[in-house]
Design an enzyme around this catalytic site. Structure first.
Site, PDB file in Angstrom:
ATOM      1  N   GLU A 463       0.817  -1.224   0.000  1.00 18.00           N
ATOM      2  CA  GLU A 463       0.000   0.000   0.000  1.00 18.00           C
ATOM      3  C   GLU A 463       0.849   1.271   0.000  1.00 18.00           C
ATOM      4  OE1 GLU A 463      -0.697  -2.746   1.651  1.00 18.00           O
ATOM      5  OE2 GLU A 463      -2.644  -3.293   0.791  1.00 18.00           O
ATOM      6  N   HIS A 533     -12.124  -6.853   7.416  1.00 13.55           N
ATOM      7  CA  HIS A 533     -12.795  -6.438   6.175  1.00 13.55           C
ATOM      8  C   HIS A 533     -13.966  -5.525   6.494  1.00 13.55           C
ATOM      9  CE1 HIS A 533     -10.608 -10.061   4.959  1.00 13.55           C
ATOM     10  NE2 HIS A 533     -10.536  -9.489   3.763  1.00 13.55           N
TER      11      HIS A 533
END
Ligand SMILES: Cc1ncc(C[n+]2csc(CCOP(=O)(O)OP(=O)(O)O)c2C)c(N)n1
Ligand SMILES: [Mg+2]
Length: 733
Positions: A463, A533
């Site tokens: 990321e 999530h």
């Protein structure tokens, strides 16, 4: 392909070949000495000024001077690009900076060209030379340099995209490229321990980027020696396996050898063969900074061994030995330098300080205000066909269509992230063997076949790599619209998001900017999404000045706000709730390729008179259900406000509503404490205290993590019934 030179602490005269010195003329050698000596003496002057409390910080380039002049003799200012670090004073001087401008940094003067008094000295930023603003977190420049090199290549392949365009960020972003420019990035030996260094090597190698990495190895990172930082004690050995690189390991205190290494390395990059890495062994004679005393951890004998390799004395001895300058010549040169530095110091000490009222200037673009009516356009829905209204589309559909239309409109847009391409193995797509993936939520599906693999591509699973590269690309003028696959995994990019991207403009005093869009799939209510999530956490980002944060709750808003995000001149974190992607709630036909919603304008989902509920994201449909039930069962009329944009946020709409209802609830999906609602509640309490008939309430998730088992998830995240009860209680208060 790869070459390796052992460090050679031999005499400089060894480098003499055929009447010149690795291609350096006698005049250039004198000039090299002048710059190196100037650099060292600026450090000495600054140390004095710091002791006199006329400047506030000092970090030196002492011992690293030969690298800077060698690099600058090979590279071209305002043509090549530079991501230096704090030891690169000699580089900046050799590229064209003046001592006066460096002293302005030290005193923190208004005219300091690097930051206008906002950053410490030796944090170089010189837009006219392509020296890009640097910061203090070590290594955070490296991935940005990768993005910069990628942008140069992209612009050469898409020359039309560099043209000025009006009505969006491009109006204010001058773009230059040459096709064979090289990006320089430097770092210390300790900084090679940072993960971002390895992420950068990986991408530079894989994409064969024209990027020169310079590791200035002085053997220490503050007090930590290189053998503790680096497995085996030598970074050259560790990086040797990266393909496409040209490697050099040299004595970086020898300007001639260093020059030769730069010449070979830059030639490799200019010829588009791939990146280079120069590992230069240098010394650090002045401790880490003025706040450090290396005698506490380095014995005299070790320090004396370093001193014997001091690049200033070595170069001086070399000039004398080669008969390039005699003692008088050296003295004259040094005297000239001293005199010019005295003038520069005196001038800098007279310079005006920045005005306190300027402190918030350039947090955001001064040119383009995304809250303005320029970003307010009416939707143009498709005409009914055979009397049939156009089909309402999901938020996922409209985001995909908006990306497509914006990419058609603006060739500077590139999209990358994890799995965002339809297929990295392009030929499968072209041969129509497969349909393509286009993101784990399919939001970028179909873009790669239309726009090509150099505009829509997969990143490595890293990321920081995504955000760091995007920042570098945006600095050059591209508009990266990148994706973070799950909000839960944004944290490896946090350094780039907290210390870099949103600060580029402010810390360079508007010298550079990096308007970028970061799309992030966020949120829970997934029935099985569990801890990793389902996260929210938007308030962590609304807490960062310089970053716009948007969080739409329905398809039409997602479309209009995404377009504003793409066209605007600031970095934007665009939060897309996964649960809302394909929800029936909030579907809409496509409102046309120019539909925009200004930032900071809330939407009144339902007007009411008894109670204001301020919310956003996936809580909007839940709060609406609760409000409808409350009206049905108890006749309470709730005014429901969807903020849509969290920074800036629409205070006016909130205030008007609370003035009318005298009661307010802030509802959000994130954990209750320290969250976004705290700020809104505090503002209401502060500004509207005498308008309130009841305390301001918050409804939010429990202060724990989102669990997998749906029974637990329901108990943790705010549900319709929680909202209903809170609204009922507050209405009755
Ligand atoms: C990410 C980060 N961690 C820690 C620091 C504090 N710090 C500043 S310089 C430095 C050492 C850097 O050593 P090296 O990379 O070898 O460069 P040198 O100063 O020796 O040239 C440290 C730990 C920082 N600025 N950034
Ligand atoms: Mg070091």
């Amino acid at each position: 392909m790869a070459t390796k030179t052992d460090p050679k602490p031999a005499a400089l005269a060894d480098e003499k070949t055929g009447g010149n010195y690795q291609g350096l003329s006698r005049e250039q050698l004198v000039e090299a000495y002048r710059i190196m000596y100037t650099s060292r003496r600026i450090d000495d002057r600054e140390i004095l000024l710091k002791r006199q409390q006329k400047i506030f910080f000092q970090i030196s380039g002492a011992g690293h001077e030969a690298i800077g002049v060698a690099a600058a003799f090979v590279l071209k200012p305002a043509y090549d690009w530079f991501y230096p670090y704090y030891r690169d004073r000699a580089l900046c001087l050799a590229l064209g900076e003046t001592p006066y401008q460096m002293f302005l940094q030290g005193v923190g003067a208004a005219d300091d060209p690097s930051s206008g008094g906002r950053q410490m000295p030796s944090h170089w930023s010189f837009p006219h030379l392509n020296i890009v603003t640097q910061s203090s977190p070590t290594g955070s420049q490296i991935l940005q340099a990768v993005g910069c090199a990628e942008a140069g290549r992209y612009l050469a392949a898409h020359p039309e995209s560099a043209r000025k365009a009006y009505g969006d960020f491009r109006e204010f972003k001058d773009v230059t490229f040459h096709g064979d420019e090289v990006t320089y990035v430097s770092l210390g030996d300790g900084t090679t321990s940072e993960g971002e260094f390895w992420e950068a090597l990986n991408t530079a190698s894989n994409r064969k980027l024209p990027l020169v990495f310079v590791v200035e190895d002085n053997g220490y990172a503050i007090s930590v020696p290189v053998e503790v930082q680096t497995a085996g004690g030598n970074i050259s050995r560790l990086v040797a396996g990266f393909p496409n690189f040209h490697f050099e390991e040299i004595d970086g205190t020898d300007p001639v050898a260093t020059y030769a290494a730069f010449a070979r390395s830059v030639a490799h990059c200019r010829a588009a063969q791939g990146p280079s890495l120069i590992h230069a062994h240098v010394i650090r004679p002045y401790s880490h900074s003025l706040s450090d005393d290396e005698r506490l951890y380095r014995p005299d004998a070790e320090r004396q061994r370093d001193a014997a390799r001091d690049p200033i004395t070595r170069t001086q001895m070399f000039l004398l030995r080669e008969g390039i300058l005699d003692e008088k010549g050296i003295n004259r040169l040094e005297k000239q330098v001293e005199e010019s530095l005295q003038i520069a110091v005196d001038q800098a000490l007279d310079a005006a300080f920045p005005q306190p009222e300027t402190v918030t200037r350039y947090v955001y673009s001064p040119y383009l205000d995304p809250t303005s009516s320029a970003f307010e356009t009416a939707p143009v829905f498709p005409e009914p066909v055979d009397g049939k209204k156009p089909t309402p589309k999901t938020m996922a559909d409209l985001i995909n269509t908006t990306l497509r239309d914006e990419m058609r409109r603006d060739e500077r847009i590139v999209i990358f992230g994890e799995d965002v391409a339809d297929c990295s193995r392009d030929q499968y797509l072209r041969e129509k063997q497969i349909k393509g993936k286009g993101g784990v939520f399919k939001l970028t599906w179909g873009l790669q076949p239309e726009f090509g693999a150099d505009r829509v591509f997969n990143s490595p699973l890293a990321e920081a790599n995504i955000v760091g590269r995007a920042t570098g690309m945006a600095t050059r003028g591209l508009k990266p619209v990148v994706e973070i696959q799950f909000f839960d995994y944004i944290w490896p990019a946090m350094l780039q998001l907290r210390d870099e991207l949103p600060l580029i403009r402010w810390r360079s005093n508007n010298g550079f900017s990096a308007p970028t869009v970061i799309r992030v799939a966020i949120g829970g209510y997934l029935t099985g999404g569990a801890i990793y999530h389902s996260q929210c956490g938007e308030s962590i980002f609304t807490h960062i000045p310089g970053l716009r944060v948007v969080f739409p709750s329905n398809a039409l808003d997602a479309c209009g706000l995404l377009r504003t995000a793409i066209r605007c001149d600031d970095p934007v974190l665009f939060l897309e709730h996964k649960r809302l992607y394909r929800e029936t709630f909030g579907r809409s036909p496509y409102p046309g390729p120019d539909y925009m919603i200004p930032f900071g304008k809330a939407k009144i989902v339902q007007p009411g008179t008894d109670l204001s509920v301020i919310t956003y994201g996936a809580v909007v449909p839940r709060a609406l259900q609760a409000a409808q039930k409350l009206e049905r069962e108890h006749g309470v009329k709730v005014e429901l406000i969807d903020l849509r944009c969290l920074n800036p946020f629409d205070w006016e709409t909130i205030a008007n509503s609370v003035r009318k209802t005298n009661r307010a609830i802030v509802a959000y999906e994130d954990t209750l404490s320290w969250g976004y609602g705290a700020e809104i509640a505090a503002r209401i309490a502060d500004a509207l205290f005498d308008q309130l008939d009841a305390p301001v309430r918050r409804v939010a998730a429990k202060d724990t993590f989102v669990a997998y088992q749906p029974i637990l998830e329901n108990a943790i995240l705010p549900q319709v019934n929680d909202l209903f009860l809170a609204m009922k209680q507050l209405a009755e208060y």
